[in-house]
Design a protein around this motif. Structure first.
Motif, PDB file in Angstrom:
ATOM      1  N   ASP A 181      51.882   9.544  -0.746  1.00 37.35           N
ATOM      2  CA  ASP A 181      51.793  10.317  -1.984  1.00 37.35           C
ATOM      3  C   ASP A 181      52.092  11.788  -1.713  1.00 37.35           C
ATOM      4  OD1 ASP A 181      51.418  11.133  -4.539  1.00 37.35           O
ATOM      5  OD2 ASP A 181      49.284  10.644  -4.643  1.00 37.35           O
ATOM      6  N   GLU A 182      53.316  12.175  -1.955  1.00 40.78           N
ATOM      7  CA  GLU A 182      53.777  13.548  -1.681  1.00 40.78           C
ATOM      8  C   GLU A 182      53.309  14.011  -0.296  1.00 40.78           C
ATOM      9  OE1 GLU A 182      53.753  16.343  -4.877  1.00 40.78           O
ATOM     10  OE2 GLU A 182      53.235  14.824  -6.355  1.00 40.78           O
ATOM     11  N   THR A 209      50.819   9.011  -8.938  1.00 40.08           N
ATOM     12  CA  THR A 209      49.672   8.746  -8.059  1.00 40.08           C
ATOM     13  C   THR A 209      48.899   7.524  -8.547  1.00 40.08           C
ATOM     14  OG1 THR A 209      49.488  11.044  -7.382  1.00 40.08           O
ATOM     15  CG2 THR A 209      47.488   9.735  -7.210  1.00 40.08           C
TER      16      THR A 209
HETATM   17 MG   LIG Z   1      50.248  12.836  -7.989  1.00 40.79          MG
END
Ligand SMILES: [Mg+2]
Ligand SMILES: Nc1ncnc2c1ncn2[C@@H]1O[C@H](COP(=O)(O)OP(=O)(O)O)[C@@H](O)[C@H]1O
Length: 227
Positions: free
Chosen positions: A161-162, A46
């Motif tokens: 991000d995911e 991240t």
């Molecule tokens: Mg992360």
């Protein structure tokens, strides 16, 4: 085809509260290509994404966007070109349409209905969603709304991000299909963090494996991610 370098990281390190989070990262992301960033929780994935749109600044090293140091690009300008979709979708009060008007009010320009419809369709939502209350959407639909809102800035890069971690199995796969479509139709550079090898395979881009703030070499990446 000329492979232009969209993002280049040169010896990038990030230290937070005295703790090294990213160490000497050297990476190139080519224009129009797809990348999956893999790695255990806490490895710095991240943080790496947040450096790319200046939500955080590197402690040392340089990040170039189209060859220009991102320090010299105004944050608002950079974030229009580099859209981001988070793990948990961000939804505002009001209808889906109200949510899609936000980029226009930020830019201070009148909304373009056709552009809005196109962004919606490309994100996999039907036009009939426009009048629905955004808060009532399923998580998968909210994530698509986030994709559509990012598209309205005409980005060149999408940071994800995911994006599928809050979604069920099937919904996750259809969202990934839409991401692939955005790359194919609009030529967007895709940089997606996931910890699911299956999702990496579906995205079918280059794999970057981060462990303890360091990018692993290709061979170790293959042994970690492709078994
Ligand atoms: Mg992360
Ligand atoms: N403000 C902070 N101060 C100190 N450490 C932090 C801070 N923010 C994040 N971290 C740490 O940085 C590491 C990397 O975090 P992150 O980039 O979110 O990893 P990932 O996305 O791979 O799970 C983690 O160990 C996290 O605890």
């Amino acid at each position: 085809m000329v492979c232009r370098v969209k993002f280049e990281l040169i010896n990038v390190s990030k230290i937070k509260n005295g703790k090294p989070i990213l160490r000497n990262i050297n990476l190139q992301f080519l224009s129009g290509s797809k990348y999956t960033i893999l790695g255990p929780s806490g490895s710095g994935k991240t943080t790496l994404l947040r450096l790319l749109n200046r939500m955080e600044e590197p402690s040392s090293g340089e990040i170039l966007f189209d060859g220009e140091n991102i320090k010299n690009i105004p944050v608002t300008k950079l974030r229009k070109k580099v859209g981001m979709v988070f793990q948990i979708p961000v939804v505002f009060e009001g209808t889906v349409e109200d949510n899609l008007l936000v980029p226009y009010s930020i830019k201070g320009i009148p909304p373009d209905k056709e552009e809005i419809k196109k962004a919606l369709t490309l994100s996999g939502l039907k036009e009939s969603f426009l009048s629905q209350r955004a808060m009532d959407l399923s998580v998968g639909e909210k994530q698509r709304l986030n994709l559509a809102r990012a598209l309205l800035n005409n980005p060149e890069v999408l940071l994800l991000d995911e994006p599928t971690s809050a979604l069920d199995y099937e919904t996750a796969l259809t969202l990934l299909d839409s991401v692939n479509e955005l790359n194919r139709v609009l030529g967007l550079t895709i940089i997606m963090v996931t910890h699911q090898v299956e999702h990496m395979r579906i995205l079918n881009g280059s794999a970057i494996y981060i462990e303890n703030g360091t990018v692993l070499d290709k061979k170790t990446t293959q042994s970690r991610a492709l078994i």
